[in-house]
Design a protein around this motif. Structure first.
Motif, PDB file in Angstrom:
ATOM      1  N   LEU A 106       1.127  -0.949  -0.177  1.00  0.00           N
ATOM      2  CA  LEU A 106       0.166   0.048  -0.344  1.00  0.00           C
ATOM      3  C   LEU A 106       0.832   1.130   0.061  1.00  0.00           C
ATOM      4  O   LEU A 106       1.554   1.235   0.394  1.00  0.00           O
ATOM      5  N   PRO A 107      -0.041   2.366  -0.445  1.00  0.00           N
ATOM      6  CA  PRO A 107       1.347   3.418  -0.767  1.00  0.00           C
ATOM      7  C   PRO A 107       1.382   3.740   0.859  1.00  0.00           C
ATOM      8  O   PRO A 107       0.313   3.991   1.526  1.00  0.00           O
ATOM      9  N   ASP A 108       2.086   4.596   1.554  1.00  0.00           N
ATOM     10  CA  ASP A 108       2.625   5.522   2.651  1.00  0.00           C
ATOM     11  C   ASP A 108       1.713   6.729   2.907  1.00  0.00           C
ATOM     12  O   ASP A 108       1.763   7.994   2.653  1.00  0.00           O
ATOM     13  N   ASN A 109       0.492   6.274   2.762  1.00  0.00           N
ATOM     14  CA  ASN A 109      -0.642   7.391   2.895  1.00  0.00           C
ATOM     15  C   ASN A 109      -1.908   6.441   3.702  1.00  0.00           C
ATOM     16  O   ASN A 109      -2.447   5.168   2.612  1.00  0.00           O
ATOM     17  N   ASP A 110      -2.345   7.245   4.787  1.00  0.00           N
ATOM     18  CA  ASP A 110      -3.606   6.711   5.418  1.00  0.00           C
ATOM     19  C   ASP A 110      -4.809   6.577   5.013  1.00  0.00           C
ATOM     20  O   ASP A 110      -5.478   5.399   4.731  1.00  0.00           O
ATOM     21  N   ALA A 111      -4.786   7.590   4.369  1.00  0.00           N
ATOM     22  CA  ALA A 111      -6.222   7.261   3.053  1.00  0.00           C
ATOM     23  C   ALA A 111      -6.275   5.791   2.556  1.00  0.00           C
ATOM     24  O   ALA A 111      -7.611   5.339   2.235  1.00  0.00           O
ATOM     25  N   LYS A 112      -5.393   6.614   1.409  1.00  0.00           N
ATOM     26  CA  LYS A 112      -5.602   5.218   0.386  1.00  0.00           C
ATOM     27  C   LYS A 112      -5.386   3.215   1.076  1.00  0.00           C
ATOM     28  O   LYS A 112      -5.861   2.796   0.525  1.00  0.00           O
ATOM     29  N   GLU A 113      -4.970   3.207   2.278  1.00  0.00           N
ATOM     30  CA  GLU A 113      -4.501   1.748   2.634  1.00  0.00           C
ATOM     31  C   GLU A 113      -6.195   1.987   3.849  1.00  0.00           C
ATOM     32  O   GLU A 113      -6.335   0.429   3.523  1.00  0.00           O
ATOM     33  N   THR A 114      -6.588   2.824   4.104  1.00  0.00           N
ATOM     34  CA  THR A 114      -7.842   2.738   4.543  1.00  0.00           C
ATOM     35  C   THR A 114      -9.349   2.056   3.660  1.00  0.00           C
ATOM     36  O   THR A 114      -9.735   0.959   3.698  1.00  0.00           O
ATOM     37  N   ALA A 115      -9.255   2.677   2.309  1.00  0.00           N
ATOM     38  CA  ALA A 115      -9.658   2.437   1.173  1.00  0.00           C
ATOM     39  C   ALA A 115      -9.789   0.333   1.108  1.00  0.00           C
ATOM     40  O   ALA A 115     -10.678   0.111   0.979  1.00  0.00           O
ATOM     41  N   PHE A 116      -8.023   0.228   0.786  1.00  0.00           N
ATOM     42  CA  PHE A 116      -8.467  -0.884   0.657  1.00  0.00           C
ATOM     43  C   PHE A 116      -8.749  -1.884   1.924  1.00  0.00           C
ATOM     44  O   PHE A 116      -9.397  -3.211   1.712  1.00  0.00           O
ATOM     45  N   LEU A 117      -8.568  -1.237   3.608  1.00  0.00           N
ATOM     46  CA  LEU A 117      -8.855  -2.219   4.236  1.00  0.00           C
ATOM     47  C   LEU A 117     -10.060  -2.638   4.282  1.00  0.00           C
ATOM     48  O   LEU A 117     -10.786  -3.313   4.641  1.00  0.00           O
ATOM     49  N   GLN A 118     -11.366  -1.157   3.538  1.00  0.00           N
ATOM     50  CA  GLN A 118     -13.243  -1.350   3.677  1.00  0.00           C
ATOM     51  C   GLN A 118     -13.155  -2.334   2.401  1.00  0.00           C
ATOM     52  O   GLN A 118     -13.631  -2.936   3.552  1.00  0.00           O
ATOM     53  N   ARG A 119     -12.376  -2.607   1.460  1.00  0.00           N
ATOM     54  CA  ARG A 119     -12.582  -3.574   0.768  1.00  0.00           C
ATOM     55  C   ARG A 119     -12.341  -4.448   1.390  1.00  0.00           C
ATOM     56  O   ARG A 119     -13.637  -5.741   1.186  1.00  0.00           O
ATOM     57  N   MET A 120     -11.693  -4.861   1.819  1.00  0.00           N
ATOM     58  CA  MET A 120     -11.092  -6.251   3.488  1.00  0.00           C
ATOM     59  C   MET A 120     -12.246  -6.691   3.654  1.00  0.00           C
ATOM     60  O   MET A 120     -12.335  -8.013   3.700  1.00  0.00           O
ATOM     61  N   ALA A 121     -12.921  -5.841   3.825  1.00  0.00           N
ATOM     62  CA  ALA A 121     -13.445  -5.758   5.328  1.00  0.00           C
ATOM     63  C   ALA A 121     -15.269  -6.866   4.417  1.00  0.00           C
ATOM     64  O   ALA A 121     -15.817  -6.857   5.391  1.00  0.00           O
ATOM     65  N   MET A 122     -14.775  -6.076   3.596  1.00  0.00           N
ATOM     66  CA  MET A 122     -16.746  -6.402   2.702  1.00  0.00           C
ATOM     67  C   MET A 122     -17.284  -8.046   2.697  1.00  0.00           C
ATOM     68  O   MET A 122     -17.936  -8.444   1.804  1.00  0.00           O
ATOM     69  N   HIS A 123     -15.833  -8.200   2.188  1.00  0.00           N
ATOM     70  CA  HIS A 123     -15.732 -10.348   2.459  1.00  0.00           C
ATOM     71  C   HIS A 123     -14.925 -10.592   3.192  1.00  0.00           C
ATOM     72  O   HIS A 123     -14.108 -10.990   2.798  1.00  0.00           O
ATOM     73  N   PRO A 124     -15.664 -11.238   4.081  1.00  0.00           N
ATOM     74  CA  PRO A 124     -15.397 -11.244   5.825  1.00  0.00           C
ATOM     75  C   PRO A 124     -14.792 -12.964   5.625  1.00  0.00           C
ATOM     76  O   PRO A 124     -15.756 -13.745   4.720  1.00  0.00           O
ATOM     77  N   GLY A 125     -13.595 -13.886   5.379  1.00  0.00           N
ATOM     78  CA  GLY A 125     -13.574 -15.372   5.189  1.00  0.00           C
ATOM     79  C   GLY A 125     -12.579 -15.313   3.539  1.00  0.00           C
ATOM     80  O   GLY A 125     -12.620 -16.338   2.910  1.00  0.00           O
ATOM     81  N   TRP A 126     -13.025 -14.197   2.491  1.00  0.00           N
ATOM     82  CA  TRP A 126     -12.762 -14.460   1.697  1.00  0.00           C
ATOM     83  C   TRP A 126     -11.010 -14.281   0.850  1.00  0.00           C
ATOM     84  O   TRP A 126     -10.684 -15.288   0.005  1.00  0.00           O
ATOM     85  N   TYR A 127     -10.522 -13.550   1.649  1.00  0.00           N
ATOM     86  CA  TYR A 127      -9.210 -12.376   1.582  1.00  0.00           C
ATOM     87  C   TYR A 127      -7.925 -14.180   1.564  1.00  0.00           C
ATOM     88  O   TYR A 127      -7.219 -13.852   1.590  1.00  0.00           O
ATOM     89  N   GLY A 128      -8.700 -14.554   2.860  1.00  0.00           N
ATOM     90  CA  GLY A 128      -7.523 -15.225   3.788  1.00  0.00           C
ATOM     91  C   GLY A 128      -6.823 -13.816   4.641  1.00  0.00           C
ATOM     92  O   GLY A 128      -7.199 -13.836   5.307  1.00  0.00           O
ATOM     93  N   GLN A 129      -5.467 -14.981   4.967  1.00  0.00           N
ATOM     94  CA  GLN A 129      -4.322 -14.483   5.081  1.00  0.00           C
ATOM     95  C   GLN A 129      -3.860 -12.917   4.091  1.00  0.00           C
ATOM     96  O   GLN A 129      -2.553 -13.726   4.579  1.00  0.00           O
TER      97      GLN A 129
END
Length: 278
Positions: free
Chosen positions: A107-130
């Motif tokens: 991820l970019p060294d940028n909290d806003a863009k990191e947050t957007a990606f983590l939000q994407r991950m959070a939409m798919h519990p158990g789908w992304y694995g580790q």
């Protein structure tokens, strides 16, 4: 560089907010289910019903099966995706590697863009694995995945690196090289700037010359291993008032000439493959 191992369960559910969805015209949104007999795991990941329909509508422009096949992406690999944005390709790559491989998101060294990606991950519990998330710091020399990655992939990001400075782009490509095992592949998809255009446009238009990407990769130690025309778009003339963002999905001019830009489609893109010598 600090590593953070995250599963969806530890992130929690976060609602996406403040982002307007792009509605694709019916002609562009006709997502056809892929039924080839080969690449079964990859086809399964692309056809997964959990992928958003708005993302599937872009398959007609991004050609994920052909692109990932060209880069030699398979299950049981260690795959690094550099600057995944909000996670369009991550929805394919992370589940593909969830059971027997490894997926790293840089991820970019940028909290806003990191947050957007983590939000994407959070939409798919158990789908992304580790899925493993790390940050790119242009002031450090990173070795992601302990230098044992099979693939490093980056989609439409070289222009971002160049906009941040030639030294930043050079550092990123050096990090790609160090993170791959000998024989590992770097796959790059980028908006194509014609070679006869002024190179200064690379830092403002979103388009980059093929020769520039090859130069950066070779300077890092890579060998150019081939090109695919799968993501080329001859309708793109590369000279838009708001750069590449004039075209879908950004449509930077809003409703102005929108039918014209939809008829052109997404940008003309080069698809380049490099190998780290053994």
């Amino acid at each position: 560089m600090k590593r953070r191992l995250m599963t969806i369960a530890t992130i929690g559910s976060v609602a996406l907010a403040g982002n307007m969805a792009i509605t694709y015209p019916v002609a562009a949104a006709s997502h056809k289910v892929i039924t080839q007999n080969d690449d079964k795991s990859l086809i399964k990941a692309i056809n997964d019903s959990r992928r958003a329909e708005s993302d599937k509508a872009r398959d007609v422009y991004r050609h994920p099966l052909q692109t990932l096949r060209f880069f030699g992406v398979k299950p049981s690999q260690t795959v690094i995706e550099f600057y995944p944005g909000k996670g369009w390709y991550s929805d394919i790559l992370a589940p593909l590697e969830a059971n027997s491989g490894n997926y790293y998101a840089i991820l970019p060294d940028n909290d806003a863009k990191e947050t957007a990606f983590l939000q994407r991950m959070a939409m798919h519990p158990g789908w992304y694995g580790q899925a493993i998330t790390l940050r790119f710091n242009p002031l450090e020399n990173a070795v992601w995945a302990d230098g044992k990655a099979d693939r490093v992939l980056t989609f439409r990001n070289v222009h971002n690196l160049l906009s941040a400075g030639d030294d930043v782009a050079a550092t990123a490509f050096a990090d790609f090289y160090r993170s791959l095992k000998p024989g590992g592949i770097l796959g790059v998809v980028e908006h194509r700037l014609p070679e006869n255009e002024n190179s200064t446009l690379e830092k403002t238009s979103g388009y980059v010359k093929k020769s520039t990407v090859i130069r950066l990769a070779k300077a890092a130690g890579f060998i150019f291993a081939g090109e695919s025309a799968i993501n080329a778009n001859p309708k793109d003339t590369h000279n838009w008032p708001k750069g590449v963002w004039t075209l879908p999905p950004s449509l930077a001019l809003g409703t102005e000439d929108q039918e014209k830009y939809w008829a052109i489609g997404e940008s003309d893109r080069m698809t380049l493959k490099f190998v780290k010598p053994k």
